[in-house]
Design an enzyme around this catalytic site. Structure first.
Site, PDB file in Angstrom:
ATOM      1  N   HIS A  82      58.496  37.956  83.755  1.00 22.33           N
ATOM      2  CA  HIS A  82      58.767  39.368  84.556  1.00 22.33           C
ATOM      3  C   HIS A  82      60.014  39.867  83.880  1.00 22.33           C
ATOM      4  CE1 HIS A  82      55.333  38.532  87.560  1.00 22.33           C
ATOM      5  NE2 HIS A  82      55.686  37.275  87.265  1.00 22.33           N
ATOM      6  N   ASN A 154      51.779  39.874  92.826  1.00 26.31           N
ATOM      7  CA  ASN A 154      51.346  40.344  91.753  1.00 26.31           C
ATOM      8  C   ASN A 154      50.209  41.604  91.913  1.00 26.31           C
ATOM      9  OD1 ASN A 154      52.471  38.766  89.644  1.00 26.31           O
ATOM     10  ND2 ASN A 154      50.988  37.200  89.855  1.00 26.31           N
ATOM     11  N   TYR A 368      61.527  29.306  91.835  1.00 26.54           N
ATOM     12  CA  TYR A 368      62.369  30.422  91.816  1.00 26.54           C
ATOM     13  C   TYR A 368      63.323  30.591  92.282  1.00 26.54           C
ATOM     14  CZ  TYR A 368      58.230  33.507  91.005  1.00 26.54           C
ATOM     15  OH  TYR A 368      57.088  34.100  90.491  1.00 26.54           O
TER      16      TYR A 368
END
Length: 578
Positions: A82, A154, A368
């Site tokens: 991303h 998403n 993350y």
């Protein structure tokens, strides 16, 4: 007043005079004075110190050294995934309360909170094309009164994988070849090699290679959590949920042929320009919900696994319920500070929202924040764009680290009885919410089975019209044209044949390559083949240990009957029984 405090004309202590983020963010150039980083005013930014009129530079020229040293360090590592993205700020409002199912304060009727959304492509670098055929990231930071809630979604309801250890491997195949340094646009061999060895990806592949593969900007696409979450109410009862973000602008797509006619920054320009002229994009926030009992029945009767990121919940059985809506109405003043440095963490959940046992979600809960601590810094949550905005003063025992700003003063950095910290009463019974999982440690890898082709088959037969089918075949065959191994294409056509003979025969005609007759005679290196005719072909990579069971279970990781012990069987997905 004497000493270091004497310079403060209003008598304030030295520590009370500091730069303010919002003041700095909103100041114009005319409001400012040119200085070095340590605040010393300078007459001109281009001047340097040197020996005589034509001699070498002086090392004592701090202004120049300061300028160049900082310039050399302007970049932080781009996101591995991303990397290319756009974003803006706005607000969320609950229009239809969800308090019957969720205790989270944000779901009370009329409740609002500021948000930041970052959209992105997935595989490309930060300078890649906005109109690449790629899934889109759809990450939202809800700054609720109970802390930040990060929804890392998403624009597709499924993904390429359901086994978390595959993720780095898959992403590597979306990047540049380690030898040729070519991307998938010029060499698609790695891309199709991975997919041809991991057939559970076929649902996402069909979405990617279909019309949704290149959305017409970020405003005209939906968002999906993809992962199953849990909603917990004030009684401690809970349901599974899927969260959807439905575009108020509708959806639109760009064809492969037309994509080359668009600017590399088309989606960024479209989003920024729309907000600048007051055309604020919005999305309806909706949920599907399902009781634990219904989740078990869904697997036992329909072979749909709520913990499987490649499966979807039928909306006729589990209808969408609107909860609220969100709008983007403010562009970033500074892209780097507010979009490049914004960090989303799926582990950030306020009370009432909990993770499910989806293994890919579970891995993301770690991955993350680990990324953010590496990429931005251990104190990334102190940055204004990441900091929570809550009606209480935050405190904990995290201290120091690189670039610590809010280091909590002189307060004890341990649980002190001398200067005690305040606590909130416990509101969530974790044992009731998650305690149904128990068992021995096992090694697990999912297995491809006939049910994995049901949803892709519906997509082809019920959703794609004739034009969409033709575009899909052209997109796939065109992308396969740069694959250097015919064997890979044969295998991929075999996978598509399990979805529909129509897809396989069309691709064979378009590529000139005859695919295999289904997957029953294939072995996969990444997935157990539950459809193999020969037991020797079943194990992934052919690895079968002596006196060691195969790393697959008969329920393929799904919640079978009896998984959710001690739960009220009288609950329904649209409301928890009192």
């Amino acid at each position: 007043m004497a000493g270091y405090q004497a310079h403060a004309p209003d008598g304030k202590k030295n520590g009370d005079i500091h730069r303010d983020y919002n003041d700095d963010r909103n100041a114009t150039s005319e409001d400012t004075l040119y200085c070095t980083s340590n605040g010393v005013p300078m007459p001109h930014p281009y001047e340097t110190q040197r020996v005589g009129e034509n001699g070498p530079l002086l090392l004592q020229d701090f202004h120049l050294v300061d300028l160049l040293s900082h310039f050399d360090r302007e970049r932080i590592p781009e996101r591995v995934v991303h990397a290319k993205g756009s974003g803006a700020h706005g607000y969320y409002k609950t229009t239809e309360p969800l308090d019957d199912l969720c205790m989270a304060d944000i779901f009370q009727e009329g409740k609002m909170c500021p948000i930041t959304i970052r959209f992105s492509t997935v595989g490309g670098e930060s300078g890649s094309h906005d109109c690449a055929r790629d899934p889109r990231g759809f990450a939202i930071k809800f700054r609720t009164d109970e802390g930040n809630w990060d929804m890392v979604a998403n624009n597709t309801p499924v993904f390429f994988l359901r086994d978390p250890a595959k993720f780095p491997h898959f992403i590597h195949t979306q990047k540049r070849d380690p030898a040729t340094h070519l991307s998938g646009a010029d060499d698609s061999t790695m891309f199709w090699d991975y997919l041809s060895q991991n057939p559970e990806a076929v649902h996402q592949v069909m979405i990617l290679m279909g019309d949704r593969g290149i959305p017409d900007g970020y405003r005209k696409m939906h968002g999906y959590a993809g992962h199953t979450m849990k909603l917990v109410n004030k009684k401690g009862d809970w349901v599974y949920t899927q969260i959807h973000f439905k575009s108020k602008q509708g959806t639109a797509f760009i064809t492969q042929e037309d994509s080359a006619n668009y600017s590399p920054d088309y989606s960024q320009k479209d989003l920024y320009s729309a907000i600048e002229k007051g055309d604020f994009p919005g999305w309806d926030v909706k949920v599907q919900t399902m009781t634990p009992k219904e989740a078990e029945e869904l697997w036992e009767k329909q072979k749909i696994n709520v913990f499987d990121l490649t499966h979807v919940w039928p909306q006729k059985q589990f209808p969408l319920r609107k909860v609220g809506e969100m709008f983007l109405n403010e562009n970033a003043k500074n892209y780097f500070a507010e979009i490049e440095q914004v960090c989303f963490n799926p582990a950030h959940m306020p009370p009432g929202i909990e993770p499910s046992a989806d293994p890919v979600l579970q891995s993301r809960l770690f991955s993350y924040p680990d990324t953010h601590r590496h990429r931005v810094g251990v104190n990334y949550q102190q940055l204004p764009v990441n900091a929570p905005r809550v009606p209480y003063r935050i405190a904990n025992f995290q201290r120091d680290g690189s670039m610590s700003f809010f280091n909590q003063g002189s307060r004890p950095n341990y649980l002190s009885s001398i200067e005690p910290i305040s606590f909130r009463q416990r509101t969530l019974n974790l044992d009731k919410t998650h305690g149904h999982f128990s068992g021995e440690a096992i090694t697990f890898l999912s297995e491809i089975r006939p049910e994995d082709f049901n949803a892709p088959r519906v997509l082809w037969e019920k959703v794609f019209d004739d034009g969409a089918k033709e575009r899909f075949i052209n997109n796939v065959s065109g992308h396969m044209s740069t694959c250097r191994r015919e064997e890979i294409i044969k295998r991929q056509i075999a996978i598509f044949r399990e979805v529909s003979e129509d897809i396989a025969s069309r691709l064979e005609k378009a590529t000139g390559i005859k695919g295999y007759d289904g997957i029953s005679n294939l072995r996969f290196n990444g997935t157990h083949n539950g459809m193999a005719k020969d037991v020797k072909l079943r194990a992934a990579n052919g690895i079968i240990g002596k006196d060691v069971p195969l790393s697959v279970t008969d329920n393929n990781g799904a919640p079978r009957y009896g998984t959710h012990r001690e739960y009220d069987a009288g609950a329904t997905s649209q409301g928890v029984k009192a």
